[in-house]
Write a protein that holds these residues in place. Structure first.
Motif, mmCIF file in Angstrom:
data_model
loop_
_atom_site.group_PDB
_atom_site.id
_atom_site.type_symbol
_atom_site.label_atom_id
_atom_site.label_comp_id
_atom_site.label_asym_id
_atom_site.label_seq_id
_atom_site.Cartn_x
_atom_site.Cartn_y
_atom_site.Cartn_z
ATOM 1 N N THR A 105 3.834 -14.440 -6.252
ATOM 2 C CA THR A 105 2.817 -14.402 -7.306
ATOM 3 C C THR A 105 1.418 -14.489 -6.724
ATOM 4 O OG1 THR A 105 4.340 -15.401 -8.897
ATOM 5 C CG2 THR A 105 1.989 -15.559 -9.393
ATOM 6 N N GLU A 106 1.208 -15.419 -5.805
ATOM 7 C CA GLU A 106 -0.113 -15.581 -5.196
ATOM 8 C C GLU A 106 -0.463 -14.376 -4.327
ATOM 9 O OE1 GLU A 106 -3.742 -16.762 -3.881
ATOM 10 O OE2 GLU A 106 -2.576 -17.505 -5.583
ATOM 11 N N ALA A 107 0.530 -13.852 -3.592
ATOM 12 C CA ALA A 107 0.272 -12.716 -2.702
ATOM 13 C C ALA A 107 -0.101 -11.464 -3.489
ATOM 14 C CB ALA A 107 1.501 -12.447 -1.830
ATOM 15 N N ILE A 108 0.576 -11.218 -4.603
ATOM 16 C CA ILE A 108 0.249 -10.057 -5.423
ATOM 17 C C ILE A 108 -1.142 -10.203 -6.028
ATOM 18 C CG2 ILE A 108 0.865 -8.793 -7.525
ATOM 19 C CD1 ILE A 108 2.686 -8.179 -5.184
ATOM 20 N N ARG A 109 -1.464 -11.393 -6.508
ATOM 21 C CA ARG A 109 -2.803 -11.627 -7.065
ATOM 22 C C ARG A 109 -3.882 -11.376 -6.016
ATOM 23 N NH1 ARG A 109 -6.864 -14.694 -7.298
ATOM 24 N NH2 ARG A 109 -6.081 -15.937 -5.572
ATOM 25 N N GLU A 110 -3.654 -11.876 -4.821
ATOM 26 C CA GLU A 110 -4.625 -11.696 -3.743
ATOM 27 C C GLU A 110 -4.729 -10.223 -3.347
ATOM 28 O OE1 GLU A 110 -4.945 -12.867 0.953
ATOM 29 O OE2 GLU A 110 -4.041 -14.319 -0.418
ATOM 30 N N PHE A 111 -3.596 -9.542 -3.280
ATOM 31 C CA PHE A 111 -3.602 -8.123 -2.913
ATOM 32 C C PHE A 111 -4.366 -7.307 -3.936
ATOM 33 C CE2 PHE A 111 -1.696 -3.897 -3.383
ATOM 34 C CZ PHE A 111 -1.838 -3.394 -2.093
ATOM 35 N N GLU A 112 -4.104 -7.536 -5.205
ATOM 36 C CA GLU A 112 -4.777 -6.760 -6.238
ATOM 37 C C GLU A 112 -6.275 -7.031 -6.244
ATOM 38 O OE1 GLU A 112 -1.189 -5.983 -9.427
ATOM 39 O OE2 GLU A 112 -2.711 -7.479 -9.930
ATOM 40 N N ARG A 121 0.844 -1.208 0.000
ATOM 41 C CA ARG A 121 0.000 0.000 0.000
ATOM 42 C C ARG A 121 0.876 1.254 0.000
ATOM 43 N NH1 ARG A 121 -2.718 -3.246 4.059
ATOM 44 N NH2 ARG A 121 -4.565 -4.196 3.116
ATOM 45 N N TRP A 122 1.936 1.229 0.808
ATOM 46 C CA TRP A 122 2.833 2.382 0.870
ATOM 47 C C TRP A 122 3.490 2.604 -0.499
ATOM 48 C CZ3 TRP A 122 7.648 4.119 -0.034
ATOM 49 C CH2 TRP A 122 8.034 5.311 0.584
ATOM 50 N N LEU A 123 3.957 1.532 -1.110
ATOM 51 C CA LEU A 123 4.606 1.655 -2.417
ATOM 52 C C LEU A 123 3.635 2.197 -3.462
ATOM 53 C CD1 LEU A 123 6.602 -1.695 -2.388
ATOM 54 C CD2 LEU A 123 7.609 0.609 -2.420
ATOM 55 N N ALA A 124 2.398 1.699 -3.457
ATOM 56 C CA ALA A 124 1.406 2.150 -4.435
ATOM 57 C C ALA A 124 1.056 3.618 -4.246
ATOM 58 C CB ALA A 124 0.149 1.291 -4.341
ATOM 59 N N ALA A 125 1.137 4.096 -2.996
ATOM 60 C CA ALA A 125 0.820 5.499 -2.727
ATOM 61 C C ALA A 125 1.956 6.433 -3.115
ATOM 62 C CB ALA A 125 0.478 5.678 -1.244
ATOM 63 N N ILE A 165 -5.925 -2.445 -6.522
ATOM 64 C CA ILE A 165 -4.702 -1.781 -6.996
ATOM 65 C C ILE A 165 -3.974 -2.763 -7.908
ATOM 66 C CG2 ILE A 165 -2.479 -0.793 -6.336
ATOM 67 C CD1 ILE A 165 -3.725 -0.068 -3.650
ATOM 68 N N THR A 166 -3.748 -2.387 -9.140
ATOM 69 C CA THR A 166 -3.108 -3.281 -10.089
ATOM 70 C C THR A 166 -1.781 -2.692 -10.574
ATOM 71 O OG1 THR A 166 -4.313 -2.269 -11.924
ATOM 72 C CG2 THR A 166 -5.332 -4.173 -10.863
ATOM 73 N N GLY A 167 -1.007 -3.511 -11.265
ATOM 74 C CA GLY A 167 0.223 -3.023 -11.880
ATOM 75 C C GLY A 167 1.484 -3.655 -11.347
#
Length: 818
Positions: free
Chosen positions: A605-612, A577-581, A617-619
């Motif tokens: 890979t799984e963690a990013i998919r779950e987070f998005e 979240r901090w990085l995306a902001a 937040i994508t990308g």
């Protein structure tokens, strides 16, 4: 043989109600009467776990089997794209179980509990219910917006009105081609049988139905009025003569004892706001320890135990009960409380024998009112484990007339387990604004402040270290996760330190070239202005070196941060979240030191998919850039050779004096980064900057070779083959370990095993040279055998034996595996 009376007999005889259909229908259903102006009778499921206490394995098994049938209907591709939606309150747990059976299907259930600040993504009416309004409150509205099949789950399918209302509302917002309706029983009348097909034609979509049993209820003329009269008659009797057996009450019994479950922080308590496959994995991992805590709290000699869930909170108590069923000798049963008012009659031919009545205790939106627990009083339970969410852990729950007091009158032991109520994050920008700025040296780490910003919290003042043998036993027994504690930092002997410096002298140029090659690949393929995000801590020295190369070769001043990722728990979501902001996620490049079997690659890979999915937040690109990829797990690497990277020889003293990361629920809060310690006291042994300087000093010498290597890689097919994973599986079976997590391939991972874990043996490729000098020294110091193996795909592999016992010792007197 004693005849078993069907629990629908009483209603059938008095109202003339007839249940016809599949032979197993009477096993699945009983009948009762309820106070309802639209429908007098109630079909009472024996396998739902709502009104009738049942074995949790039976309850879970019926839902899971329905999910498997849906998976077969949709096929593997359709199942992967499916979303499962369950109905409150009765089918919230059933829907969860169906989603488990479907496979990797995200799950959402409707709710009657409004949550401030969460936008409604839909709603519908359940016309025959006592509480008609349903809300859909997904944390991520995109959950319902996909084009894949929507699977709708209810306990019974009767008129079809509820399902049609739902599909009509959602199809107008999020049209799709296919819907699947799932129910334990299909009880449609002849007049209703054609409605589903007509509706499917109307909306232009396919609508299938999957049910465990089929039948119908034949209702004679005037059954509603007759049923209401019966309810009125017997409720009058009930008001003066309790339906609860007098000999089951225990006046003056003490209140409930609280059991701390250790529920994983941030894990949703259910599907009210969405429950992803990643959430399910976290729950699966945490259940054994939670069930063990409940088992330890049960009274000695308990023979019959009830786990009692709370209204919409059905799945978490069910999974807990099912796990408990596996570890205790007592008979375990499961049911939940409910809002639904049902007449109770102590007759073997009636489905609801007893009723506990207590005030609502979750501050409901519709105001105070009665709630109920059926078939609990008089059932002979030696202990009841009441499981509620924290929103329901109110004074009303503990009041003299509350649920806990009511339970205490009918069982010798009442335990209370509270699951934290999950509250969705507000906008990510709001949440990120509550996060602190990155930690930097020299206050945190021995690196210069511009070299790396640590998206971590400082736990330096907390005692987290435990002896290696104790940690190993706790990790393998399931009693603790490896990230909940730290190993005691290895203090290298003078001989070992000398070996490190020798290795650094001989490999620095080789490392420099690999750093240059991987950095050039990143700049060419990923982003011309990347944000380097290293996985603490092994990735951090590599991230610093890549940053130095970009500055040396291209004059770029790249941002570099270090974040925590934990196997089985995922990457730090607050760090993302901090990085995306602060940066464009598309520019973020995750960096690690090396790959072994690729477990962290898969985890990320799984963690990013779950987070998005959860955040919208994508990308973020989950592919890791590594110095060395001997496991063939990534596309972005400097080399695929398995050679000694000297930073793997040491722990914090080559990584800025920072410990490995810590994730423990009592230390890491909702708005905290994962934690780590800064070992300031080890400054005299710190070689972190020495390592960086020694490698960077070779940048001018290897520049041309590194650029040429990068160009060659750009023209090469670098598709991961995962041959390392295959090798690990083979070794796991060959050495009868049967757990790939206990096989640590490659020089770097083998070194970690020797420094942090309790190794069984080391496999070394026959003829391996000086790259293994430090491994042989460590193995000798710890009394661990080194076995030379032909055709080993790695230079070496470290093995941790699963049958770890504290009684066995090695040459140094420390415990080893046997």
């Amino acid at each position: 043989m004693k005849n078993v009376v069907w629990t629908g007999t009483w209603v059938a005889e008095r109202l003339g109600v007839e249940l016809v259909g599949d032979e197993k229908l009477s096993d699945l259903l009983g009948l009762a009467l309820r106070r309802n102006p639209r429908r007098a009778h109630l079909l009472v499921s024996n396998v739902l776990g709502k009104h009738v206490p049942q074995s949790p394995s039976v309850v879970y098994g019926h839902g899971f089997a329905l999910g498997r049938r849906v998976r077969e209907l949709l096929g593997a591709e359709g199942a992967r794209a499916a979303v499962v939606l369950g109905y409150a309150e009765t089918a919230t747990g059933l829907g969860h179980c169906v989603a488990d059976g479907v496979g990797l299907a995200p799950y959402l259930h409707s709710t009657r509990r409004p949550v401030p600040g969460v936008d409604t993504a839909g709603g519908f009416e359940e016309s025959h219910s006592h509480a008609t309004s349903h809300l859909l409150l997904p944390e991520n509205p995109a959950l319902l917006a996909g084009a894949g099949p929507l699977v709708l789950v209810d306990d019974e399918f009767s008129t079809g009105n509820t399902v049609l209302n739902t599909i009509r509302d959602l199809h107008a917002r999020y049209p799709r081609d296919r819907y699947v309706v799932v129910a334990l029983v299909d009880m449609r009348s002849a007049a209703d049988l054609g409605r589903l097909a007509e509706f499917a034609t109307e909306i232009g979509a396919r609508v299938d139905l999957v049910a465990a049993a089929r039948g119908t209820v034949n209702l004679p003329e005037g059954v509603l009025e007759k049923g209401q009269a019966l309810v009125a008659e017997h409720e009058t009797t009930e008001s003066t003569e309790s339906t609860e057996p007098a000999d089951s009450r225990r006046p003056g019994h003490p209140g409930a004892a609280r059991v701390e479950l250790g529920w994983p922080r941030g894990l949703p308590d259910g599907g009210r706001h969405g429950f992803t496959p990643g959430h399910r994995i976290r729950l699966d991992a945490a259940l054994p320890a939670m069930a063990a805590r409940v088992a330890d709290a049960l009274p000695e000699g308990a023979r019959r135990v009830l786990v009692l869930g709370f209204e919409e909170l059905m799945y978490a108590p069910l999974r807990l009960a099912r796990e408990l069923e596996q570890v205790v000798s007592a008979e375990v049963r499961y049911s939940t409380t409910t809002r639904s008012p049902v007449l109770a009659l102590d007759d073997p031919g009636y489905a609801i024998r007893t009723r506990l009545v207590f005030p609502a205790h979750d501050d409901p939106d519709d105001g105070p009112g009665e709630r109920y627990a059926y078939n609990v009083a008089g059932a002979g339970f030696d202990a009841v484990v009441a499981v509620v969410d924290s929103a329901a852990d109110t004074p009303a729950l503990h009041a003299p007339d509350g649920l806990l007091a009511q339970l205490a009158e009918h069982t010798p032991s009442v335990l209370l387990a509270v699951v934290p109520s999950y509250v969705p994050a507000r906008l990510s920008t709001e949440r990120s604004s509550m996060l602190p700025e990155p930690l930097r040296g020299p206050a945190f780490s021995s690196y210069a402040p511009d070299e790396v910003g640590w998206l971590l919290q400082d736990l330096s003042d907390v005692t987290l270290e435990a002896p290696t043998e104790e940690r190993e036993e706790a990790i393998q027994s399931g009693g603790a996760h490896y990230a909940e504690s730290l190993p005691v930092e290895y203090q290298p002997s003078p001989q070992y330190q000398e070996l490190f410096h020798t290795a650094l002298g001989t490999s620095a140029a080789r490392i420099a070239q690999a750093v240059g090659a991987v950095t050039e690949l990143v700049l060419a393929e990923r982003s011309p202005h990347p944000v380097l995000v290293s996985l603490a801590r092994a990735g951090t020295p590599v991230g610093v070196l890549m940053r130095r190369w970009a500055k040396h070769r291209h004059g770029l001043d790249l941002p570099h941060y270090a974040v925590s990722i934990v196997r089985g728990r995922g990457i730090d979501a607050n760090a993302l979240r901090w990085l995306a902001a602060h940066h464009d996620p598309a520019d973020v490049v995750f960096v690690d030191g090396w790959t072994g079997k690729g477990a962290i690659t898969r985890e990320l890979t799984e963690a990013i998919r779950e987070f998005e999915s959860a955040e919208g937040i994508t990308g973020f690109d989950p592919e890791i850039a590594v110095l060395a990829d001997p496991g063939s797990c990534v596309r972005t690497y400097g080399t695929r050779e398995d050679f000694l990277i000297p930073s793997a020889c040491l722990n914090s003293t080559v990584s800025g004096l920072i410990s490995r990361t810590v994730l423990r629920s009592d230390l890491v809060g909702e708005y905290d980064f994962h934690g780590a310690k800064f070992y300031r006291e080890l400054a005299g042994s710190d070689v972190s900057v020495d390592f960086l300087d020694a490698v960077a000093a070779h940048f001018p010498d290897v520049a041309d070779a590194a650029v040429a290597q990068a160009k060659e890689l750009l023209a090469t097919d670098r598709t991961p083959t995962w041959e390392g994973w295959a090798a690990v599986e083979r070794i796991s079976e060959e050495y009868e370990i049967h757990d790939v997590n206990l096989v640590k391939p490659g020089v770097g991972e083998t070194t970690r095993v020797l420094l942090r874990r309790v190794p069984w043996k080391i496999l070394a490729r026959a003829g391996a040279g000086t790259d293994l000098d430090h491994v042989r020294l460590l193995a000798q110091q710890r009394g661990v055998p080194v076995e030379e193996v032909d055709e080993l795909p790695y230079t070496c592999v470290g093995l941790i034996h699963p049958k770890y016992t504290r009684g066995a010792t090695g040459a140094d007197g420390k415990a080893v595996t046997v």
